[in-house]
Design an enzyme around this catalytic site. Structure first.
Site, mmCIF file in Angstrom:
data_model
loop_
_atom_site.group_PDB
_atom_site.id
_atom_site.type_symbol
_atom_site.label_atom_id
_atom_site.label_comp_id
_atom_site.label_asym_id
_atom_site.label_seq_id
_atom_site.Cartn_x
_atom_site.Cartn_y
_atom_site.Cartn_z
ATOM 1 N N ASP A 22 -12.866 5.499 1.752
ATOM 2 C CA ASP A 22 -11.331 5.648 1.332
ATOM 3 C C ASP A 22 -11.170 6.960 1.632
ATOM 4 O OD1 ASP A 22 -8.906 5.192 2.102
ATOM 5 O OD2 ASP A 22 -8.568 3.542 -0.061
ATOM 6 N N GLU A 63 -7.283 1.079 -4.496
ATOM 7 C CA GLU A 63 -6.900 0.639 -2.867
ATOM 8 C C GLU A 63 -8.520 0.240 -2.071
ATOM 9 O OE1 GLU A 63 -5.986 4.802 -1.936
ATOM 10 O OE2 GLU A 63 -3.755 3.870 -2.338
ATOM 11 N N LYS A 118 3.336 10.930 -3.789
ATOM 12 C CA LYS A 118 2.550 10.452 -4.240
ATOM 13 C C LYS A 118 1.395 11.640 -5.367
ATOM 14 C CE LYS A 118 -1.148 7.517 -3.605
ATOM 15 N NZ LYS A 118 -1.974 6.352 -2.716
ATOM 16 N N ASP A 168 1.000 -1.162 0.035
ATOM 17 C CA ASP A 168 -0.313 0.098 -0.122
ATOM 18 C C ASP A 168 0.565 1.378 -0.075
ATOM 19 O OD1 ASP A 168 -1.441 2.687 0.448
ATOM 20 O OD2 ASP A 168 -2.642 1.282 2.537
#
Ligand code: AMP
Length: 572
Positions: free
Chosen positions: A168, A145, A68, A6
């Site tokens: 999420d 995800e 990211k 992850d």
């Protein structure tokens, strides 16, 4: 062995499928969350994780976080005098996680499955795959995800029949997926999201409010990068305090001035209202696309660290009229699910009965012209022709025919976009190519069949075949400025090989030194001197290179720092 990773905005985790269950792997510091922070040590080695996070404040120019957010763009990340692409910086985190997995498993690891936000674009996915390659990993698959989070929950109760929604909210991205489980088949019915909305935005709002309310003390807010980072860390602590208490207070010395600020939940909700409203949009879209009413959902599952915020949980509870489920730790649930996906990829017998299907969360299409009505009406360019509609089950392959609009038109341009808007200029360009048309044909007399193929990893291929011929053109989406070509990856791989990770056996010492240095900068007066002495003492023991002595000193220094950090002296 395939490892599951992850790769988060704030923290990253690595896990494996072992003896019929997902297992999280600890890093060299013995914890499973590795901050997604990268920096160079004073001796020029790469420091990853907590040590780099602590150096964000003391060495802001040599350290980086939140990269990211730049994946899939050509934006360069500066680390000291060097510049890296976001996928290169991500590859350093992946290298460190790979080393952790190898130390844990006692074997070399080459294959990995990496999770990405469901709403990540083609370029962002390709950048993630490139990051894996640059870390020396074969990326067996990318998994969304929220799909991974659903797998972690679903695998425990796969025989049942139910619909649920995964909410999420990570550090930098927000994804919603609506899923249905039926006799072991887990089907994503719809996904929606926002690639630029996460816990960091809730932090930005807090930092801005602190700066605004302390403007007079700070004279125009021009803080050094180190001070800004110190303020950010203090604000992050406040944000977390508000997850456990009704009021959070901050007192900090910045630019020689004492800053105090306090915040209660009501005020935080008010400040964050625009963000909270943005969270509603993908939820509504995912339910609408899945044709499922909120009342039909069996459970609402939370994933991502930012769902710990009570203001987010309250919003979820209000939206669905019930409490969300948090039986699995929201920081860990995605990594656990990626490990389940790794188990599926290894055909583990314990997962024999499980099948997972996913969707493409956004529409993919091309630019076309439309003729205005009336005889001889002109052609106007710039209209979006969807080819794969959002929430189509993947893998998917769809095609449409397009035609020339002028007599003798020599070429046909295929411009590929992602998005939902009617006009292409409001969608995201993915790449383009041109194919030759047969000569001497009237307008509309020549054309091509444009085929889009979207695979289970969310990667797109586009091919156009000229009607009546075998002439094909295909897109090289790698030419997108945010995506490295295979040649570029090979070239950079060599350059990156010369950069070494800080030795694993020494990471705990480096992390303690970084933490001590950060606390030195935070403290004042006598407290500072105490830290300085403790640091010098520890450093001299490190210099003697006696492993036994170092281990004992490390334990002592660590507990000393723990008690020091929990005392109120720091911000005095
Ligand atoms: P992730 O990318 O899933 O690791 O999520 C990290 C995000 O969760 C960051 O923005 C953190 O600030 C946030 N976060 C983690 N724990 C808490 C907490 N206890 N309270 C508020 N936010 C948190």
């Amino acid at each position: 062995m395939i490892i599951g990773i992850d790769l988060g905005t704030t923290n990253s985790l690595v896990a494996v499928w072992k003896e019929g269950a997902p297992v999280l792997i600890p890093n060299a510091l013995g914890v499973v969350l590795t901050p997604s922070c990268v920096g160079f040590s004073d001796s020029g080695e790469l420091l990853i994780g907590q040590a780099a996070k602590d150096r964000l404040q003391t060495h802001p120019k040599q350290t980086i976080a939140n990269f990211k957010r730049y994946m899939g763009s050509a934006r360069e990340c500066e680390l000291g005098k060097r510049k890296f692409r976001p996928e290169e910086v991500s590859s350093f985190v992946l290298r460190s996680l790979k080393a952790d997995a190898e130390a844990f498993l006692g074997e070399t690891v080459q294959d990995a499955i990496i999770s990405v936000p469901a709403y990540f674009s083609d370029a962002q996915r390709k950048a993630t795959r490139a990051a894996g390659q640059l870390a020396g990993l074969r990326v067996e698959r990318l998994v969304n995800e929220p799909t991974a989070a659903a797998l972690a929950y679903g695998v425990r109760d796969a025989g049942s029949e139910r619909k649920f929604l995964v909410f999420d909210l990570g550090g930098g991205t927000f994804d919603v997926s609506v899923l249905e489980i039926f006799e072991g088949v887990m089907e994503v019915r719809a996904s929606a999201g926002d690639n630029f909305l996460g816990g960091e935005d809730f932090l930005d709002i807090l930092v801005e409010d602190i700066l605004a309310s302390c403007q007079s003390e700070l004279c125009n807010n021009d803080l050094s990068p180190g001070d800004r980072q110190r303020l950010r860390e203090a604000a992050e602590k406040m944000k977390r305090t508000l997850s456990a208490a009704p009021l959070a207070e901050l007192s900090l010395r910045l630019r020689g001035k004492n800053i105090s600020y306090s915040l209660n939940e009501d005020r935080y909700i008010e400040l964050c209202d625009p963000l909270l409203q943005r969270l509603r949009i993908p939820v509504e879209r995912a339910l609408r696309d899945a044709r499922i009413r909120a009342s039909d959902l069996y459970e609402i599952v939370l994933a991502g660290g930012a769902t710990r915020m009570p203001i987010v949980r309250k919003l979820v509870t209000r939206m669905f009229g019930r409490f969300p489920v948090t039986t699995l730790n929201p920081d860990e649930v995605v990594a656990l699910g990626v490990a389940v996906q790794a188990g599926l990829a290894m055909d583990d017998v314990a997962l024999d009965e499980i099948v997972m299907t996913d969707v493409c969360p956004y529409t993919l299409g091309i630019n076309t012209s439309q003729q205005l009505s009336g005889p001889g009406g002109a052609f106007v360019d710039g209209f979006y022709l969807p080819i794969i509609e959002r929430n189509t089950v993947v893998p998917a392959s769809r095609s449409k025919d397009v035609y020339t609009v002028r007599d003798g038109q020599p070429k046909l341009g295929i411009d590929v976009y992602q998005g939902e808007a009617r006009l292409v200029k409001e969608n995201i360009p993915l790449g383009k190519f041109v194919i030759d048309m047969p000569p001497g044909m009237p307008a509309g007399g020549a054309g091509a069949n444009v085929r889009f193929t979207y695979d289970v990893n969310g990667l797109l291929e586009v091919e156009a075949t000229v009607h009546g011929t075998n002439i094909k053109g295909s897109i090289v989406i790698e030419e997108h400025s945010g995506v490295l070509s295979n040649d570029e990856i090979r070239e950079r791989l060599d350059a990156l090989a010369s950069l070494k990770l800080h030795p694993r056996e020494d990471v705990r010492n480096a992390a303690l030194m970084a933490r001590g240095n950060r606390l030195f900068e935070e403290a004042l007066g006598p407290a500072r001197m105490q830290i300085s002495r403790a640091l010098a003492q520890f450093e001299s023991i490190l210099g003697r290179q006696e492993p036994h002595e170092i281990a004992t000193a490390r334990e002592q220094f660590q507990s000393w720092l723990d008690s020091f950090e929990s005392s109120p002296l720091i911000d005095a």
